[in-house]
Design an enzyme around this catalytic site. Structure first.
Site, PDB file in Angstrom:
ATOM      1  N   HIS A 129     -12.431  -2.814   5.896  1.00 62.59           N
ATOM      2  CA  HIS A 129     -12.630  -1.593   6.522  1.00 62.59           C
ATOM      3  C   HIS A 129     -13.254  -0.402   6.118  1.00 62.59           C
ATOM      4  CE1 HIS A 129      -8.694  -2.875   8.672  1.00 62.59           C
ATOM      5  NE2 HIS A 129      -8.502  -3.477   7.608  1.00 62.59           N
ATOM      6  N   ASN A 145      -3.080  -2.331  12.275  1.00 58.07           N
ATOM      7  CA  ASN A 145      -4.149  -2.793  12.988  1.00 58.07           C
ATOM      8  C   ASN A 145      -4.051  -2.649  14.575  1.00 58.07           C
ATOM      9  OD1 ASN A 145      -5.739  -3.530  10.789  1.00 58.07           O
ATOM     10  ND2 ASN A 145      -5.225  -5.595  10.771  1.00 58.07           N
TER      11      ASN A 145
HETATM   12 FE1  HDD Z   1      -5.623  -4.147   4.116  1.00 56.07          FE
HETATM   13  C1  HDD Z   1      -7.701  -1.659   3.627  1.00 56.07           C
HETATM   14  C2  HDD Z   1      -4.894  -3.071   7.328  1.00 56.07           C
HETATM   15  C3  HDD Z   1      -3.639  -6.853   4.999  1.00 56.07           C
HETATM   16  C4  HDD Z   1      -5.888  -5.250   0.962  1.00 56.07           C
HETATM   17  N1  HDD Z   1      -6.210  -2.663   5.363  1.00 56.07           N
HETATM   18  C5  HDD Z   1      -6.743  -1.481   4.729  1.00 56.07           C
HETATM   19  C6  HDD Z   1      -7.153  -0.745   6.058  1.00 56.07           C
HETATM   20  C7  HDD Z   1      -6.539  -0.971   7.041  1.00 56.07           C
HETATM   21  C8  HDD Z   1      -5.454  -2.461   6.423  1.00 56.07           C
HETATM   22  C9  HDD Z   1      -6.204  -0.393   8.249  1.00 56.07           C
HETATM   23  C10 HDD Z   1      -8.095   0.659   5.847  1.00 56.07           C
HETATM   24  C11 HDD Z   1      -7.204   1.748   5.503  1.00 56.07           C
HETATM   25  C12 HDD Z   1      -8.292   3.133   5.546  1.00 56.07           C
HETATM   26  O1  HDD Z   1      -8.557   3.210   6.775  1.00 56.07           O
HETATM   27  O2  HDD Z   1      -8.521   3.518   4.420  1.00 56.07           O
HETATM   28  N2  HDD Z   1      -4.622  -4.865   5.713  1.00 56.07           N
HETATM   29  C13 HDD Z   1      -4.206  -4.010   6.926  1.00 56.07           C
HETATM   30  C14 HDD Z   1      -3.448  -4.947   7.637  1.00 56.07           C
HETATM   31  C15 HDD Z   1      -2.968  -6.049   6.994  1.00 56.07           C
HETATM   32  C16 HDD Z   1      -3.647  -5.957   5.871  1.00 56.07           C
HETATM   33  C17 HDD Z   1      -2.610  -4.237   9.210  1.00 56.07           C
HETATM   34  C18 HDD Z   1      -1.936  -7.036   7.183  1.00 56.07           C
HETATM   35  C19 HDD Z   1      -0.924  -6.622   8.009  1.00 56.07           C
HETATM   36  N3  HDD Z   1      -4.868  -5.416   3.121  1.00 56.07           N
HETATM   37  C20 HDD Z   1      -4.103  -6.835   3.618  1.00 56.07           C
HETATM   38  C21 HDD Z   1      -3.698  -7.524   2.225  1.00 56.07           C
HETATM   39  C22 HDD Z   1      -4.466  -7.112   1.343  1.00 56.07           C
HETATM   40  C23 HDD Z   1      -4.926  -5.798   1.709  1.00 56.07           C
HETATM   41  C24 HDD Z   1      -2.799  -8.899   2.431  1.00 56.07           C
HETATM   42  C25 HDD Z   1      -4.492  -7.428  -0.125  1.00 56.07           C
HETATM   43  C26 HDD Z   1      -3.626  -8.217  -0.700  1.00 56.07           C
HETATM   44  N4  HDD Z   1      -6.546  -3.530   2.564  1.00 56.07           N
HETATM   45  C27 HDD Z   1      -6.557  -4.002   1.506  1.00 56.07           C
HETATM   46  C28 HDD Z   1      -7.606  -3.206   0.352  1.00 56.07           C
HETATM   47  C29 HDD Z   1      -7.802  -2.102   1.192  1.00 56.07           C
HETATM   48  C30 HDD Z   1      -7.280  -2.376   2.488  1.00 56.07           C
HETATM   49  C31 HDD Z   1      -8.564  -3.894  -0.461  1.00 56.07           C
HETATM   50  C32 HDD Z   1      -9.209  -1.686   1.494  1.00 56.07           C
HETATM   51  C33 HDD Z   1      -9.719  -0.398   1.092  1.00 56.07           C
HETATM   52  C34 HDD Z   1      -8.289   0.095   0.908  1.00 56.07           C
HETATM   53  O3  HDD Z   1      -7.382  -0.801   0.768  1.00 56.07           O
HETATM   54  O4  HDD Z   1      -7.838   1.298   0.859  1.00 56.07           O
HETATM   55  O5  HDD Z   1      -6.736  -2.829  -0.560  1.00 56.07           O
END
Ligand code: HDD
Length: 693
Positions: free
Chosen positions: A74, A147
């Site tokens: 993202h 999402n």
């Molecule tokens: Fe995630 C970012 C949505 C599963 C780890 N995720 C991130 C963002 C969105 C989502 C919208 C961007 C937020 C922003 O605008 O700053 N992610 C989801 C959805 C998931 C999902 C809807 C499942 C239903 N994500 C998921 C899992 C993991 C992560 C299973 C790790 C175990 N996601 C992350 C992250 C991020 C992230 C690496 C990257 C930047 C942040 O968190 O802030 O931690």
């Protein structure tokens, strides 16, 4: 105000700046006024330069550190401020402050994103869109990090790094950027049958939203709402766009990526600027254990939906985005969401994907923003509306601490208040956050629940719920993506999985690739046929809206265009709530038939018709004769037709339409009927303009 003339700009004719009320004095970060922002400090006019030049060193040093690590997923995002308004109280279901009173408003910050591409990638790849909402409630920040698709690729967070590694550019070659059409992504998908439901969504028009304002959002997981008596109700969250659901056509998004890589970011900025505020209803699906146990899937499995026809969505609020951020970095880049950020009355469930997320986001924010004090960055601060929610605790110090708490007590319990000193904050047993006291017991196991084992029934449900036009898009998307997969066994493995979804789909994909159909892959649980869910459709679905509200009509005109006709189109579009973009071969004063002139908003070569929702062509005979020999004009009309848009034209423009191969149908109209026609796309035209799988 200070009046200050900089006279030390050197002998080379550099700028001389004045400062006045509009221009405060330029200073270093430590407040020292700067006399010259053009030159380093040198020995003599031709150098060498001096290390003691703090003004230069501070400036460059700061510049060298201007980038922070981009989000691992993202990374490319666009955001806006706005508010959430409760429209139907949920006070009987949850004690969460924001849902108590009809009419109550809570400030929000919302960030939309693509998933796979880097921060500088384009806005319109085939990709899932993030829909992250930070509610600044009076009892703390609640982050609903969702999402635009209601399910996820994997069931357990353990697989998240594998999924993302496979999806992003390949490890050795560093491409493709922002695309899933490559070997490693499909290799992973083919080996993970649990991803089949989401891959159906990913291959559908859902991953090609026309605008952020025309997509749904989903909280995905099952959460809990908890009332004042501690009673829990399960909930799934839905965002329903007021502007209706609208997606692009694949060819259109590919061309948009070249024409305007920032298409969706610009659209968000411009909509807010025009007052066409993007708006969504917040809906909830509420259910209890008994309902959960009665369904043929596990509500803790993030690869499953609860069809709206089985459990209706109740609308309880609206989200309005009415302010674009002042500063991209400070707000859009530094905003940090954490699904673990809950407020009293909202709790998570045992969904193992959600549980894994609870750790990951806080961890990533510390890395990305560099300090555990990231909650002090203004966009992340708990503030509530009416300034209601400061935070008070005894956590102290750390990198970039912005506060200077008063007093000796940085521990608790303490009794310093008895001596007239500051004792600090205390816990609130009655109103503080309490986790729902779910009863849990069992062995410690690394295991996937048996109830998560059906990977195909809902993929099948999705396919069977689609309009035939959408099915054709899905089949064609599989063919396109798999045609970019160079390893044949991976293509075969995907098709083997697809046979468990639908034989005809698998056959269409195989035919599109000119490959033999492999045997179906083995399934642990035989898929069942669930009742189709029309709510899952975009095309001819309940949220497809025929309207010009918030939409853009491109008007192609040139020297000598009929002034009255041009005005007629503009007025009619405006009256219908739309917005016109005047497009001409030259942007300056374009002379019209009545001797008046008008400036174009955009030049033909830079504003292809992919950037608008519907097209009008208002040309003189002479201009038409010229433009039939102009590739960009012919392409403009050809694409409008190929992308199934309405084309309104005056009689003189007809030869340009003929040259572009436009065939008569109900979407090709004269100017009188244009506004009505412009409210929709013409899906029935599609078989005449392209071959789909
Ligand atoms: Fe995630 C970012 C949505 C599963 C780890 N995720 C991130 C963002 C969105 C989502 C919208 C961007 C937020 C922003 O605008 O700053 N992610 C989801 C959805 C998931 C999902 C809807 C499942 C239903 N994500 C998921 C899992 C993991 C992560 C299973 C790790 C175990 N996601 C992350 C992250 C991020 C992230 C690496 C990257 C930047 C942040 O968190 O802030 O931690």
């Amino acid at each position: 105000m200070t009046k200050n003339v900089s006279t030390n700009a050197g002998d080379g004719g550099e700028t001389h700046q004045t400062t006045d009320a509009d221009h405060p004095v330029l200073t270093t970060n430590h407040g020292t006024p700067i006399s010259d922002n053009q030159n380093q400090l040198k020995v003599g006019p031709r150098g060498p330069v001096l290390l003691e030049d703090e003004v230069y060193r501070e400036k460059i040093n700061h510049f060298d550190h201007e980038r922070i690590p981009e989000r691992i997923v993202h990374a490319r995002g666009s955001a806006a401020h706005g508010y959430f308004e409760c429209t139907d109280s949920l006070a009987d279901i949850t004690r969460a402050d924001l849902f108590q009173k009809k009419g109550q408003r809570t400030d929000v910050f919302v960030r939309f994103s693509t998933v796979a591409g880097g921060a500088g990638s384009v806005d319109t790849p085939r990709d899932v869109r993030g829909f992250a909402v930070k509610f600044y409630t009076r009892e703390g920040n609640w982050d609903l990090v969702g999402n635009n698709i209601p399910v996820f690729f994997i069931q357990d967070a353990m697989k998240f790094p594998d999924l993302i590694h496979a999806a992003k550019m390949e490890a050795d070659r560093g491409y493709p950027q922002a695309a899933t059409a490559h070997d490693t992504f499909w290799d992973f998908i083919s080996l993970m049958p649990e991803s089949t439901h989401m891959i159906m969504w990913a291959m559908s028009d859902r991953t090609l939203p026309k605008s952020f304002a025309t997509m749904e959002g989903f909280g995905i997981h099952t959460f809990r709402l908890v009332d004042r008596d501690g009673k829990s109700t399960f909930v799934k969250f839905h965002w329903k766009p007021k502007a209706g659901l609208a997606s692009s056509i694949w060819d259109e998004t590919v061309k948009t990526a070249g024409a305007d890589p920032d298409y969706q970011r610009r659209d968000l900025f411009e909509r807010i600027g025009r007052g066409d505020y993007p708006e969504w209803d917040l809906g909830v699906q509420l259910f209890d254990e008994e309902f959960a146990n009665s369904q043929p899937y596990d509500v803790l499995d993030a690869t499953k939906i609860i069809p709206e026809e089985v459990l209706p969505v109740r609308i309880v609020g609206k989200l309005v985005l009415d302010r674009y951020p002042d500063n991209f970095f400070a707000e859009t880049e530094q905003v940090a969401f954490c699904p673990s950020h809950l407020v009293p009355g909202i709790d998570h469930s045992n969904d193992p994907l959600l549980q894994g997320r609870l750790f990951s986001y806080q961890d990533t924010q510390i890395k990305r923003l560099g300090s555990t004090n990231w909650h002090q960055i203004p966009v992340n601060q708990a503030k509530g509306r009416e300034g209601g929610c400061p935070f008070h605790n005894l956590q102290r110090d750390g990198h970039m601490q912005m506060q200077a708490p008063k007093g000796r007590a940085n521990y608790e319990p303490n009794s310093l208040h008895l001596a007239g000193e500051i004792g600090g904050p205390r816990e609130d047993p009655d109103n503080g956050f309490k986790s729902y006291p779910a009863e849990e017991q069992g062995q410690k196991l690394r295991i996937r629940a048996e109830s998560f084992a059906d990977h195909y029934s809902q993929a099948r449900l999705f396919w069977r719920s689609m309009d035939p036009a959408e099915q054709a898009h899905i089949a064609s998307a599989f063919v396109f993506e798999l045609s970019k997969v160079s390893i044949e066994h991976i293509r075969r493995a995907v098709m083997a999985n697809l046979r468990n979804v639908d034989e005809k789909l698998a056959r269409r994909v195989a035919d599109g690739l000119a490959m033999e159909l492999p045997k179906a892959s083995p399934t642990k649980v035989a898929p069942i046929d669930m009742e189709p869910s029309p709510a899952l459709r975009i095309i001819r679905g309940p949220l497809e809206k025929h309207t010009l509200e918030g939409r853009t009509v491109g008007v192609l005109f040139a020297d000598g265009s009929d002034a009255a006709e041009l005005k007629g189109v503009r007025d009619a579009v405006k009256k219908a709530g739309g917005h016109t973009l005047l497009i001409a071969p030259k942007v300056g004063a374009v002379p019209l038939s009545d001797g008046s002139s008008v400036s174009a908003d955009a030049q033909l070569f830079g504003q292809p018709s992919v950037t608008v929702d519907a097209c009008a062509v208002v040309l003189s005979k002479e201009a038409t004769a010229r433009l039939t020999k102009e590739g960009a004009a012919v392409q403009w009309v050809m694409d409008a037709f190929g992308h199934l848009k309405a084309i309104g034209h005056n009689a003189a423009a007809k030869p340009l339409l003929d040259k572009a191969g436009v065939e008569p149908d109900e979407g090709v109209v004269d100017l009188d009927g244009f506004v009505e026609a412009a409210k929709k796309r013409y899906w029935d035209r599609e078989p005449n303009v392209r071959t789909l799988a």
